[in-house]
Design an enzyme around this catalytic site. Sequence first.
Site, PDB file in Angstrom:
ATOM      1  N   TYR A  74       0.856  -1.088   0.093  1.00 23.67           N
ATOM      2  CA  TYR A  74      -0.038  -0.089   0.040  1.00 23.67           C
ATOM      3  C   TYR A  74       0.883   1.179  -0.130  1.00 23.67           C
ATOM      4  O   TYR A  74       0.550   2.351  -0.674  1.00 23.67           O
ATOM      5  CB  TYR A  74      -0.991  -0.138   1.133  1.00 23.67           C
ATOM      6  CG  TYR A  74      -1.970   1.051   1.086  1.00 23.67           C
ATOM      7  CD1 TYR A  74      -3.222   1.053   0.279  1.00 23.67           C
ATOM      8  CD2 TYR A  74      -1.696   2.364   1.829  1.00 23.67           C
ATOM      9  CE1 TYR A  74      -4.150   2.103   0.439  1.00 23.67           C
ATOM     10  CE2 TYR A  74      -2.284   3.483   1.495  1.00 23.67           C
ATOM     11  CZ  TYR A  74      -3.758   3.265   0.929  1.00 23.67           C
ATOM     12  OH  TYR A  74      -4.553   4.318   0.713  1.00 23.67           O
ATOM     13  N   PHE A 126      -7.307  22.836 -23.800  1.00 19.24           N
ATOM     14  CA  PHE A 126      -7.401  21.329 -23.793  1.00 19.24           C
ATOM     15  C   PHE A 126      -8.549  21.057 -23.007  1.00 19.24           C
ATOM     16  O   PHE A 126      -8.763  21.538 -21.902  1.00 19.24           O
ATOM     17  CB  PHE A 126      -6.421  20.257 -23.430  1.00 19.24           C
ATOM     18  CG  PHE A 126      -6.631  19.087 -23.509  1.00 19.24           C
ATOM     19  CD1 PHE A 126      -6.664  18.674 -24.972  1.00 19.24           C
ATOM     20  CD2 PHE A 126      -7.121  18.082 -22.571  1.00 19.24           C
ATOM     21  CE1 PHE A 126      -7.084  17.304 -25.226  1.00 19.24           C
ATOM     22  CE2 PHE A 126      -7.399  16.842 -22.993  1.00 19.24           C
ATOM     23  CZ  PHE A 126      -7.490  16.350 -24.239  1.00 19.24           C
ATOM     24  N   THR A 127      -9.560  20.137 -23.469  1.00 18.78           N
ATOM     25  CA  THR A 127     -10.846  20.013 -22.658  1.00 18.78           C
ATOM     26  C   THR A 127     -10.823  19.759 -21.109  1.00 18.78           C
ATOM     27  O   THR A 127     -11.496  20.550 -20.477  1.00 18.78           O
ATOM     28  CB  THR A 127     -11.421  18.671 -23.419  1.00 18.78           C
ATOM     29  OG1 THR A 127     -10.631  17.806 -23.282  1.00 18.78           O
ATOM     30  CG2 THR A 127     -11.801  18.915 -24.716  1.00 18.78           C
ATOM     31  N   ASP A 217       2.165  21.042 -19.820  1.00 16.68           N
ATOM     32  CA  ASP A 217       1.342  19.968 -20.090  1.00 16.68           C
ATOM     33  C   ASP A 217       2.133  19.063 -20.992  1.00 16.68           C
ATOM     34  O   ASP A 217       2.327  19.135 -22.170  1.00 16.68           O
ATOM     35  CB  ASP A 217       0.070  20.176 -20.944  1.00 16.68           C
ATOM     36  CG  ASP A 217      -0.998  18.942 -20.925  1.00 16.68           C
ATOM     37  OD1 ASP A 217      -0.387  17.793 -21.260  1.00 16.68           O
ATOM     38  OD2 ASP A 217      -1.929  18.979 -21.396  1.00 16.68           O
ATOM     39  N   LYS A 260       0.180   8.500 -22.669  1.00 14.77           N
ATOM     40  CA  LYS A 260       0.553   9.044 -24.194  1.00 14.77           C
ATOM     41  C   LYS A 260       2.217   8.625 -24.329  1.00 14.77           C
ATOM     42  O   LYS A 260       2.488   7.654 -24.724  1.00 14.77           O
ATOM     43  CB  LYS A 260       0.556  10.559 -24.496  1.00 14.77           C
ATOM     44  CG  LYS A 260      -0.824  10.982 -24.730  1.00 14.77           C
ATOM     45  CD  LYS A 260      -1.810  11.090 -23.716  1.00 14.77           C
ATOM     46  CE  LYS A 260      -3.153  11.665 -24.074  1.00 14.77           C
ATOM     47  NZ  LYS A 260      -3.885  11.995 -22.722  1.00 14.77           N
ATOM     48  N   ARG A 385     -13.083  17.067 -33.048  1.00 15.06           N
ATOM     49  CA  ARG A 385     -12.441  18.199 -32.335  1.00 15.06           C
ATOM     50  C   ARG A 385     -12.858  19.440 -32.675  1.00 15.06           C
ATOM     51  O   ARG A 385     -12.095  20.029 -33.385  1.00 15.06           O
ATOM     52  CB  ARG A 385     -10.989  17.968 -32.401  1.00 15.06           C
ATOM     53  CG  ARG A 385     -10.370  16.584 -31.866  1.00 15.06           C
ATOM     54  CD  ARG A 385     -10.179  16.639 -30.392  1.00 15.06           C
ATOM     55  NE  ARG A 385     -11.147  16.495 -29.419  1.00 15.06           N
ATOM     56  CZ  ARG A 385     -11.037  16.191 -28.144  1.00 15.06           C
ATOM     57  NH1 ARG A 385      -9.821  16.152 -27.530  1.00 15.06           N
ATOM     58  NH2 ARG A 385     -12.071  16.193 -27.374  1.00 15.06           N
ATOM     59  N   PHE A 452     -18.530  16.235 -25.351  1.00 18.94           N
ATOM     60  CA  PHE A 452     -18.294  15.302 -26.436  1.00 18.94           C
ATOM     61  C   PHE A 452     -18.188  13.796 -26.219  1.00 18.94           C
ATOM     62  O   PHE A 452     -18.389  13.060 -27.100  1.00 18.94           O
ATOM     63  CB  PHE A 452     -16.840  15.716 -27.248  1.00 18.94           C
ATOM     64  CG  PHE A 452     -15.761  15.692 -26.133  1.00 18.94           C
ATOM     65  CD1 PHE A 452     -15.117  16.630 -25.354  1.00 18.94           C
ATOM     66  CD2 PHE A 452     -15.125  14.622 -26.288  1.00 18.94           C
ATOM     67  CE1 PHE A 452     -14.356  16.604 -24.304  1.00 18.94           C
ATOM     68  CE2 PHE A 452     -13.860  14.425 -25.241  1.00 18.94           C
ATOM     69  CZ  PHE A 452     -13.562  15.226 -24.254  1.00 18.94           C
TER      70      PHE A 452
HETATM   71  N1  PM9 Z   1      -6.160  13.460 -24.014  1.00 19.04           N
HETATM   72  C1  PM9 Z   1      -6.744  12.604 -26.065  1.00 19.04           C
HETATM   73  O1  PM9 Z   1      -7.345  11.619 -26.654  1.00 19.04           O
HETATM   74  C2  PM9 Z   1      -7.737  11.588 -23.668  1.00 19.04           C
HETATM   75  C3  PM9 Z   1      -9.070  12.545 -23.392  1.00 19.04           C
HETATM   76  S1  PM9 Z   1      -9.608  13.529 -24.391  1.00 19.04           S
HETATM   77  C4  PM9 Z   1     -10.329  12.405 -25.530  1.00 19.04           C
HETATM   78  O2  PM9 Z   1      -6.010  13.291 -26.715  1.00 19.04           O
HETATM   79  C5  PM9 Z   1      -3.448  16.754 -22.893  1.00 19.04           C
HETATM   80  C6  PM9 Z   1      -2.848  17.396 -23.880  1.00 19.04           C
HETATM   81  C7  PM9 Z   1      -4.226  15.744 -23.316  1.00 19.04           C
HETATM   82  C8  PM9 Z   1      -4.936  14.934 -22.315  1.00 19.04           C
HETATM   83  C9  PM9 Z   1      -5.775  13.852 -22.641  1.00 19.04           C
HETATM   84  C10 PM9 Z   1      -5.129  15.327 -20.958  1.00 19.04           C
HETATM   85  C11 PM9 Z   1      -5.833  14.801 -19.919  1.00 19.04           C
HETATM   86  C12 PM9 Z   1      -4.387  16.310 -20.698  1.00 19.04           C
HETATM   87  N2  PM9 Z   1      -3.539  16.981 -21.669  1.00 19.04           N
HETATM   88  O3  PM9 Z   1      -6.728  11.788 -20.392  1.00 19.04           O
HETATM   89  O4  PM9 Z   1      -6.610  12.445 -18.012  1.00 19.04           O
HETATM   90  O5  PM9 Z   1      -4.077  15.308 -24.699  1.00 19.04           O
HETATM   91  O6  PM9 Z   1      -4.717  11.153 -19.180  1.00 19.04           O
HETATM   92  O7  PM9 Z   1      -5.107  13.095 -19.682  1.00 19.04           O
HETATM   93  C13 PM9 Z   1      -6.722  12.648 -24.702  1.00 19.04           C
HETATM   94  P1  PM9 Z   1      -5.820  11.878 -19.276  1.00 19.04           P
END
Ligand code: PM9
Length: 460
Positions: A74, A126-127, A217, A260, A385, A452
Amino acid sequence: MVDLSQMAEPFKIKMVEPIKIRTRAEREKAIAEAGYNTFLLKSEDVWIDLLTDSGTAAMSDYQWAGMMLGDEAYAGSKNFYFLCDVVKDIMGYKYLVPTHQGRGAEHILSRYYIREGDHVPGNMYFTTTRLHQEMAGATFHDVIIDEAHNPSKEHPFKGNVDIAKLEKLVSEVGEDKIPYITVGAPVNMAGGQPVSMANMKEVAGFCRKRNIKVVLDAARVLENCYFIQQREDGYKDKNIKEICQELCSYTDACTMSAKKDAYVNIGGWLAMNDEDFFIEAKKQVVVYEGLHTYGGMAGRDMEAVARGFKEATENDEIVSWRVRQVEYLGNGLMQADIPIVRPVGGHAVFVDAKAFFPNLPQDQFPAQQLAAQIYIESGVRTMERGIVSAGRDPATGEHRIPKLELVRITIPRRVYTNSHMDVVVEGIKNLWKRRNDVKGLKMVFEPESLRFFQARFEQM
Ligand code: PM9
């Protein structure tokens, strides 16, 4: 002479997952049942899944071997300490707080720095990032260079921050109302467009004088570093790791979606140099994510993240081949005269839906429709997008109308071959021929935030 080493994938395939294509009638039924939203399709109804490069990578044998070494204690897992060492070595930040994925880190960052009425600039929204900023009480301001909003405009570093826009914001709201700037490197929503080292240095110089923190980011930071190596004077003899170390040195903290550039299926972190922020972030992570030595990840996940990130910076060929595969797809589409965002970015090719369907007004969701039609045509899953992703302005309740109305064809790392890319090109070419027969969509279900992901549509 052709460089043979550049011609093929820098890996061989050890395990495969069979995929099947549905008939056109089955695909038409599946997408209608999914409300014309590719996020709502079942994965088994998809042939080639180019929805996202997030959490969809194929891991290496070195990573899979590491999964067997998970220390599932843990507290104080040895995989956590290894992850800290790897990130420190590549990025240089003093402290690390693990999170289950990128938005976990964004949540903690926003809660720590933002006060009601603050303003947060960034190189395009970014969303999830903007949503966390707004939920913490801030207003987001786009300070990316104008070229980023023009799909056909060529620029080597279309992700750059426009310092004049930043300066204007500071003079309008005051530097004490701007806790930090988020610099996405590269910029996902602009088409995977990179930020130059010179620009990052300039942003840091500007912000440090005004006590504005610079937050990176870092989701696809290695791809950004590859572009710096290829395009910016003075970097061609440096490797991706050295470039990454320098890039991070101009920033105070980073949020990371490890899904990523760490070549894994889950994981993330928040890293920083400021000790007070570290102490507070550790208090927050135990509330929202998990203990500060696992942050929502299993020990084996942390090991895979650490190994994936390390591997991707030990041999530049991993990132280089990945970006060149995206370029291969982009070139195929350009040769077929399909309108795409130029230059081709690091993780995806973005089709310009406004140019594809010039007769569809933006409030009839051309990019949403284009993604649905690409699926019907070829079984390939992509993502909107554009106006749907942009959501509504919290102040007015109106649709935000982005200049870019795009479909993202996103390539998972090490998953598909270039034959799959050829299929994508052929499918879109077929659709291009019948583009004038395609009508708009109307939205029939709309979630309040991040719409979306779950919104539903009907044909007009
Ligand atoms: N990005 C993408 O597909 C997954 C979620 S939106 C469809 O591009 C950036 C630049 C990203 C991102 C996620 C996040 C969030 C932050 N910054 O999905 O929570 O492209 O791991 O990261 C997606 P998490």
